[in-house]
Design a protein around this motif. Structure first.
Motif, PDB file in Angstrom:
ATOM      1  N   VAL A   4       0.186   8.800  -3.588  1.00 56.07           N
ATOM      2  CA  VAL A   4      -0.865   8.090  -4.336  1.00 56.07           C
ATOM      3  C   VAL A   4      -0.496   7.989  -5.811  1.00 56.07           C
ATOM      4  CG1 VAL A   4      -3.264   8.226  -5.101  1.00 56.07           C
ATOM      5  CG2 VAL A   4      -2.694   8.684  -2.715  1.00 56.07           C
ATOM      6  N   ALA A   5       0.083   9.055  -6.361  1.00 51.19           N
ATOM      7  CA  ALA A   5       0.511   9.007  -7.764  1.00 51.19           C
ATOM      8  C   ALA A   5       1.557   7.931  -7.977  1.00 51.19           C
ATOM      9  CB  ALA A   5       1.058  10.372  -8.179  1.00 51.19           C
ATOM     10  N   ALA A   6       2.488   7.781  -7.018  1.00 53.70           N
ATOM     11  CA  ALA A   6       3.485   6.711  -7.117  1.00 53.70           C
ATOM     12  C   ALA A   6       2.823   5.347  -7.044  1.00 53.70           C
ATOM     13  CB  ALA A   6       4.510   6.855  -5.991  1.00 53.70           C
ATOM     14  N   LEU A   7       1.770   5.217  -6.216  1.00 54.56           N
ATOM     15  CA  LEU A   7       1.030   3.956  -6.118  1.00 54.56           C
ATOM     16  C   LEU A   7       0.435   3.556  -7.470  1.00 54.56           C
ATOM     17  CD1 LEU A   7      -0.406   1.680  -4.464  1.00 54.56           C
ATOM     18  CD2 LEU A   7      -2.255   3.321  -4.080  1.00 54.56           C
ATOM     19  N   ILE A   8      -0.076   4.517  -8.203  1.00 57.76           N
ATOM     20  CA  ILE A   8      -0.701   4.236  -9.493  1.00 57.76           C
ATOM     21  C   ILE A   8       0.343   3.969 -10.567  1.00 57.76           C
ATOM     22  CG2 ILE A   8      -2.212   5.147 -11.296  1.00 57.76           C
ATOM     23  CD1 ILE A   8      -3.668   4.475  -8.705  1.00 57.76           C
ATOM     24  N   ALA A   9       1.462   4.714 -10.517  1.00 58.33           N
ATOM     25  CA  ALA A   9       2.384   4.721 -11.661  1.00 58.33           C
ATOM     26  C   ALA A   9       3.541   3.752 -11.556  1.00 58.33           C
ATOM     27  CB  ALA A   9       2.931   6.145 -11.857  1.00 58.33           C
ATOM     28  N   PHE A  10       4.053   3.499 -10.362  1.00 56.60           N
ATOM     29  CA  PHE A  10       5.341   2.829 -10.228  1.00 56.60           C
ATOM     30  C   PHE A  10       5.191   1.406  -9.712  1.00 56.60           C
ATOM     31  CE2 PHE A  10       6.857   7.365  -9.178  1.00 56.60           C
ATOM     32  CZ  PHE A  10       6.951   7.658 -10.533  1.00 56.60           C
ATOM     33  N   PRO A  11       6.220   0.560  -9.916  1.00 53.90           N
ATOM     34  CA  PRO A  11       6.225  -0.777  -9.305  1.00 53.90           C
ATOM     35  C   PRO A  11       6.391  -0.680  -7.792  1.00 53.90           C
ATOM     36  CG  PRO A  11       8.284  -0.344 -10.455  1.00 53.90           C
ATOM     37  CD  PRO A  11       7.373   0.784 -10.796  1.00 53.90           C
ATOM     38  N   ALA A  12       6.119  -1.794  -7.114  1.00 53.99           N
ATOM     39  CA  ALA A  12       6.050  -1.798  -5.647  1.00 53.99           C
ATOM     40  C   ALA A  12       7.316  -1.267  -4.975  1.00 53.99           C
ATOM     41  CB  ALA A  12       5.723  -3.204  -5.151  1.00 53.99           C
ATOM     42  N   PRO A  13       8.538  -1.683  -5.361  1.00 54.99           N
ATOM     43  CA  PRO A  13       9.724  -1.154  -4.657  1.00 54.99           C
ATOM     44  C   PRO A  13       9.825   0.365  -4.734  1.00 54.99           C
ATOM     45  CG  PRO A  13      10.310  -3.086  -5.956  1.00 54.99           C
ATOM     46  CD  PRO A  13       8.929  -2.706  -6.361  1.00 54.99           C
ATOM     47  N   LEU A  14       9.530   0.915  -5.894  1.00 52.21           N
ATOM     48  CA  LEU A  14       9.604   2.365  -6.062  1.00 52.21           C
ATOM     49  C   LEU A  14       8.474   3.070  -5.311  1.00 52.21           C
ATOM     50  CD1 LEU A  14      11.420   4.389  -7.405  1.00 52.21           C
ATOM     51  CD2 LEU A  14       9.986   4.280  -9.453  1.00 52.21           C
ATOM     52  N   GLN A  15       7.338   2.420  -5.177  1.00 51.91           N
ATOM     53  CA  GLN A  15       6.242   2.994  -4.390  1.00 51.91           C
ATOM     54  C   GLN A  15       6.665   3.191  -2.934  1.00 51.91           C
ATOM     55  OE1 GLN A  15       2.736   0.530  -4.786  1.00 51.91           O
ATOM     56  NE2 GLN A  15       2.981   0.389  -7.017  1.00 51.91           N
ATOM     57  N   PHE A  16       7.246   2.141  -2.348  1.00 53.22           N
ATOM     58  CA  PHE A  16       7.677   2.243  -0.959  1.00 53.22           C
ATOM     59  C   PHE A  16       8.804   3.270  -0.814  1.00 53.22           C
ATOM     60  CE2 PHE A  16       5.507  -1.871  -0.672  1.00 53.22           C
ATOM     61  CZ  PHE A  16       4.817  -1.712   0.531  1.00 53.22           C
ATOM     62  N   ALA A  17       9.704   3.342  -1.790  1.00 54.40           N
ATOM     63  CA  ALA A  17      10.762   4.341  -1.745  1.00 54.40           C
ATOM     64  C   ALA A  17      10.176   5.746  -1.793  1.00 54.40           C
ATOM     65  CB  ALA A  17      11.735   4.121  -2.900  1.00 54.40           C
ATOM     66  N   TRP A  18       9.158   5.934  -2.614  1.00 55.23           N
ATOM     67  CA  TRP A  18       8.507   7.240  -2.716  1.00 55.23           C
ATOM     68  C   TRP A  18       7.812   7.592  -1.404  1.00 55.23           C
ATOM     69  CZ3 TRP A  18      10.090   8.683  -7.407  1.00 55.23           C
ATOM     70  CH2 TRP A  18       9.709   9.929  -7.888  1.00 55.23           C
TER      71      TRP A  18
END
Length: 413
Positions: free
Chosen positions: A137-151
């Motif tokens: 969830v933190a990645a969802l808030i903080a990062f762009p979409a490609p990095l969210q899916f990678a996380w």
């Protein structure tokens, strides 16, 4: 165009987005609302799961353990900052990014703070594993979409690796860890996919909104241009045409002087950059005394000796009404000069508290028959009657052999 009008138009257009740039105010209105919703939901969910993990962490401290306490500080400090940032909407992305990274670091360090000499059960869940989905969830808030899916894809496998290290890669840990990794992976992908979908919907709404604002700006510009054209046409009729007619009919020196004065007044109106009534007007309150001042200025430009009498002119009216009454009264004054040579011209501006706003234009000319005026003569029909009707006012014209009275009335609704 008068300077005051040019400034007003520039100020108005500064509030309308340029067609190619969109509106900065509305460009991400829905997107920003959606971000706040995601942040608040993330804060609430993180608070619940974080509280559970904190209770488990405290209960696991049987004796003072510096490495475990340091691990708790490394995880729960950024988590608290993330919750506060998401709830307040300030530094939400930054604090969420810090927690996302800090949690991965803590997860990788977890085997080094474990007491591997003590046996571990495959079904035991250390407190740090309760926060895996919060890391997503933190990645969802903080990062762009490609990095969210990678996380979302990588974090479960880091979690699985740490679990296997904790269980020393025993067979029982492989089974439970496989289920945990699969569940965490699916749930993380669902969380990221829902966030991506909601943001795409919000982005689509903002795009449609931006197009609508652009279309409205174009329509407003077209409407403003048409209104300006109508205003200029009315001004041309009210001033220039009347001056031309007077010049054509002038047969004496006095009539020629009046025609010259009317022509000068018409040209002054077209070129005057300081006229206070040069725009169509709006709902801005205007003192009735300003109507009298404008009519006095008109009479002065015509070289007339007539008096503008004020009666209780301390009231205020919308600017559009004041403008309409001034222009209609100017047309009546022009008619009085053209057809009655200004004999007995008297103007009254009456704004008594108990009566509607009235402007009277009287002369002692020979009068005329209103019904006999041709359809092509627009001085009275368009410039006086229609103009007052446009602001929900009335124009009463009475004329006989003793003179003509034009009564303009507007009642506050």
């Amino acid at each position: 165009m008068p300077a005051a009008d040019a400034r007003a138009i520039r100020a108005a257009w500064s509030q309308i987005p340029a067609p190619e740039a969109g509106s900065a105010q509305f460009e991400r209105f829905t997107g920003q609302r959606m971000e706040r919703i995601l942040q608040i939901v993330a804060a609430l969910g993180s608070t619940v799961l974080g509280a559970q993990a904190l209770i488990a962490a405290i209960s696991s401290l049987s004796t003072p353990d510096v490495p475990r306490i340091a691990m708790m500080v490394l995880v729960f400090g950024p988590l608290l900052a993330m919750i506060i940032g998401c709830l307040t909407g300030r530094w939400a992305k930054q604090t969420s990014g810090v927690f996302a990274v800090a949690y991965v670091v803590a997860l990788l360090l977890w085997p080094f703070v474990l007491d591997l000499s003590a046996p571990a059960a495959a079904n035991d869940q250390p407190w740090i594993f309760f926060l895996v989905n919060i890391g997503v969830v933190a990645a969802l808030i903080a990062f762009p979409a490609p990095l969210q899916f990678a996380w979302a894809a990588g974090l479960p496998f880091v979690y699985g690796y740490v679990r296997l290290v904790q269980g020393e890669f025993a067979q029982g840990f492989w089974i439970t860890t496989g289920f945990d990794v699969s569940f965490t992976l699916i749930l993380g992908m669902v969380i990221i996919s829902l966030g991506w979908m909601f943001r795409q919907v919000a982005s689509g709404v903002d795009e449609v909104r931006s197009r609508a604002v652009t279309a409205y700006a174009a329509a407003a510009a077209a409407t403003a241009a048409e209104e300006e054209r109508v205003a200029v046409a009315a001004l041309m009729h009210d001033s220039v045409l009347a001056a031309l007619i007077s010049a054509e009919r002038a047969s004496t020196d006095r009539e020629r002087d009046l025609a010259v004065a009317m022509a000068r007044e018409a040209l002054t109106r077209l070129a005057n950059t300081e006229a206070s009534f040069a725009q169509e007007g709006n709902e801005t309150p205007v003192a009735v005394s300003q109507i009298a001042s404008e009519l006095r200025r008109s009479l002065s430009e015509l070289g007339a000796d007539a008096v503008v009498e004020e009666r209780g002119a301390h009231a205020v009216v919308p600017e559009r009404v004041a403008r309409a009454m001034v222009l209609a009264a100017r047309q009546a004054i022009g008619n009085a000069f053209s057809h009655a040579e200004g004999r007995g011209l008297h103007v009254v501006v009456d704004a008594s508290p108990a009566t509607p706003l009235r402007v009277l234009v009287q002369d002692n000319g020979p009068g005329f028959d209103l019904d006999s005026i041709g359809e092509d003569r627009l001085g009275i029909r368009a410039s006086i009657i229609a103009r007052m009707a446009a602001v929900a006012g009335t124009a009463d014209i009475r004329s006989d052999a003793a003179g003509t009275v034009v009564e303009l009335t507007w009642r506050q609704r």
